[in-house]
Design a protein around this motif. Structure first.
Motif, PDB file in Angstrom:
ATOM      1  N   CYS A  96       0.831  -1.216   0.000  1.00 21.34           N
ATOM      2  CA  CYS A  96       0.000   0.000   0.000  1.00 21.34           C
ATOM      3  C   CYS A  96       0.866   1.267   0.000  1.00 21.34           C
ATOM      4  CB  CYS A  96      -0.906  -0.014   1.234  1.00 21.34           C
ATOM      5  SG  CYS A  96      -1.899   1.473   1.390  1.00 21.34           S
ATOM      6  N   THR A  97       0.538   2.196  -0.887  1.00 24.84           N
ATOM      7  CA  THR A  97       1.251   3.479  -0.971  1.00 24.84           C
ATOM      8  C   THR A  97       0.455   4.617  -0.344  1.00 24.84           C
ATOM      9  OG1 THR A  97       0.279   3.898  -3.127  1.00 24.84           O
ATOM     10  CG2 THR A  97       2.435   2.794  -3.098  1.00 24.84           C
ATOM     11  N   CYS A  99      -2.320   5.847  -1.293  1.00 21.18           N
ATOM     12  CA  CYS A  99      -2.767   6.786  -2.326  1.00 21.18           C
ATOM     13  C   CYS A  99      -4.188   7.300  -2.083  1.00 21.18           C
ATOM     14  CB  CYS A  99      -2.685   6.135  -3.707  1.00 21.18           C
ATOM     15  SG  CYS A  99      -3.928   4.837  -3.959  1.00 21.18           S
ATOM     16  N   GLY A 100      -4.972   6.527  -1.323  1.00 15.72           N
ATOM     17  CA  GLY A 100      -6.319   6.988  -0.969  1.00 15.72           C
ATOM     18  C   GLY A 100      -7.409   6.641  -1.972  1.00 15.72           C
ATOM     19  N   CYS A 102      -8.821   3.832  -2.698  1.00 17.94           N
ATOM     20  CA  CYS A 102      -9.832   2.913  -2.141  1.00 17.94           C
ATOM     21  C   CYS A 102     -10.832   3.679  -1.274  1.00 17.94           C
ATOM     22  CB  CYS A 102      -9.155   1.807  -1.339  1.00 17.94           C
ATOM     23  SG  CYS A 102      -8.027   2.410  -0.080  1.00 17.94           S
ATOM     24  N   CYS A 135      -7.629  -0.407  -6.595  1.00 11.89           N
ATOM     25  CA  CYS A 135      -6.290  -0.286  -5.999  1.00 11.89           C
ATOM     26  C   CYS A 135      -5.208  -0.476  -7.073  1.00 11.89           C
ATOM     27  CB  CYS A 135      -6.106  -1.320  -4.893  1.00 11.89           C
ATOM     28  SG  CYS A 135      -4.426  -1.266  -4.197  1.00 11.89           S
TER      29      CYS A 135
HETATM   30  S1  SF4 Z   1      -5.922   2.001  -3.167  1.00 14.28           S
HETATM   31 FE1  SF4 Z   1      -5.900   1.867  -0.939  1.00 14.28          FE
HETATM   32  S2  SF4 Z   1      -4.907  -0.066  -0.474  1.00 14.28           S
HETATM   33 FE2  SF4 Z   1      -4.431   0.431  -2.616  1.00 14.28          FE
HETATM   34  S3  SF4 Z   1      -2.511   1.517  -2.528  1.00 14.28           S
HETATM   35 FE3  SF4 Z   1      -4.078   3.080  -2.488  1.00 14.28          FE
HETATM   36  S4  SF4 Z   1      -4.500   3.419  -0.290  1.00 14.28           S
HETATM   37 FE4  SF4 Z   1      -3.322   1.519  -0.444  1.00 14.28          FE
END
Ligand code: SF4
Ligand code: SF4
Length: 321
Positions: A96-97, A99-100, A102, A135
């Motif tokens: 997980c990065t 990134c937000g 989800c 994701c």
């Molecule tokens: S979508 Fe969610 S679980 Fe996937 S990398 Fe971004 S924050 Fe992490």
């Protein structure tokens, strides 16, 4: 042609009659259980008139998964059980990065990014899978989470009985109802059986899920201002889903004429009236069914069923053109 009312040799889905009420305590389960017992001809020595619809074996589904109580009246023996699960996301923190994406896609706020951590709140998750799909790092996997159980078996007088039970503390009744219907209702039935869907009280998502796909909706109410208020809401659900509906007035004789006036104006047929009687109230409080207390109601419920099939045919004929 209506489901389950086919001519000889034609395979159709079972006829589905949902029994609902805008609020609890109106006698919905009283009506649903007595309808099932009246259609189950092996329960009575006097057989109903020879007609196709009169010999349909009922399947009873208690969809009030937060507080199922039909078993108290029909006394089933459960022979099959199956867990109800939904898929809950699991985040691999190594991938997980933060990134937000989800959290942005989740309309239920069941996943959130706090700083560099991504947290899942299982109690809010509907298991829709959207977060997994979006994701970009493939950091989300899905794990089954048990939220309830389905049980099926044989009830009083050989009635097929199934129910869903939502685990205590779990908030989502809808997936349990959806899986119950899928699990317990045969896809087709050349014998043309009848499924009776005992809906939860109210008019929210679990009721809509129960009623969705029904061929007819039986609305149980009482002739009081509260009963009328909730009948209006339940009738709106029927209209929105395009399901023909009729009304059973329970505890007839109390209250006022508001329900009658509403039904007349809305074109809702009143199919049965059950008078307010102390002997009925006491019997039901002891776990007896209406047709046990008053066996003559079997004939009235069978007549109501015949009327329902006629109304369904008329509804289907109107909407076929
Ligand atoms: S979508 Fe969610 S679980 Fe996937 S990398 Fe971004 S924050 Fe992490
Ligand atoms: S599965 Fe659906 S409801 Fe659950 S966290 Fe992901 S997006 Fe939200």
């Amino acid at each position: 042609m209506a489901a389950g009312v086919a001519g000889s040799g034609v395979v159709t889905p079972p006829l589905r009659i949902a029994v609902a009420s805008g609020k609890g305590g109106t006698g919905k389960t009283t009506v649903a259980t007595s309808l099932a017992l009246s259609l189950q001809t092996s329960a009575v020595s006097e057989r109903p008139p020879q007609s196709e619809e009169a010999f349909l074996p009922p399947i009873y589904l208690d969809c009030d998964v937060e507080a199922p109580n039909a078993h108290l009246f029909l006394a089933p023996t459960f022979e099959r059980r199956q867990d109800v699960t939904i898929l809950i996301p699991q985040v691999d923190s190594a991938r997980c990065t933060a990134c937000g994406m989800c959290a942005e896609v989740c309309q239920y706020h069941a996943i959130a990014v706090l700083g560099k951590r991504t947290l899942v709140f299982p109690q809010l998750c509907h298991g829709c899978g959207s977060c997994t799909l979006v994701c970009p790092e493939s950091a989300i996997s899905e794990e089954p989470n048990v939220i309830g159980i389905l049980e099926a078996g044989t009830a009083a007088h050989g009635i097929s009985f199934a129910r869903g039970v939502l685990d205590v503390g779990e908030p989502m009744a809808t997936p349990v109802i959806r899986q119950l219907k899928k699990w317990a209702i045969p896809a087709d039935d050349s014998a043309g059986s009848v499924v009776i869907l005992d809906a939860p009280p109210g008019t929210s998502c679990p009721v809509v899920e129960t009623v969705r796909g029904a061929d007819y909706l039986l609305l149980v109410t009482e002739p009081t201002p509260f009963g009328l208020h909730d009948l209006r809401l339940a009738a709106e659900v029927a209209a929105e889903l395009g399901i023909p509906a009729g009304v059973v007035v329970n505890r007839d004789g109390i209250g006022d004429t508001g329900v009658d006036a509403f039904c007349a104006a809305a074109g809702l047929p009143i199919l049965l009236r059950i008078p307010f009687e102390r002997i009925i109230a006491e019997g039901i409080a002891q776990g007896r069914t209406l047709v046990d207390i008053h066996p003559e109601y079997r004939a009235l419920f069978r007549a109501m069923f015949q009327q329902i099939t006629t109304l369904m045919r008329q509804h289907n004929a109107r909407h076929a053109t």
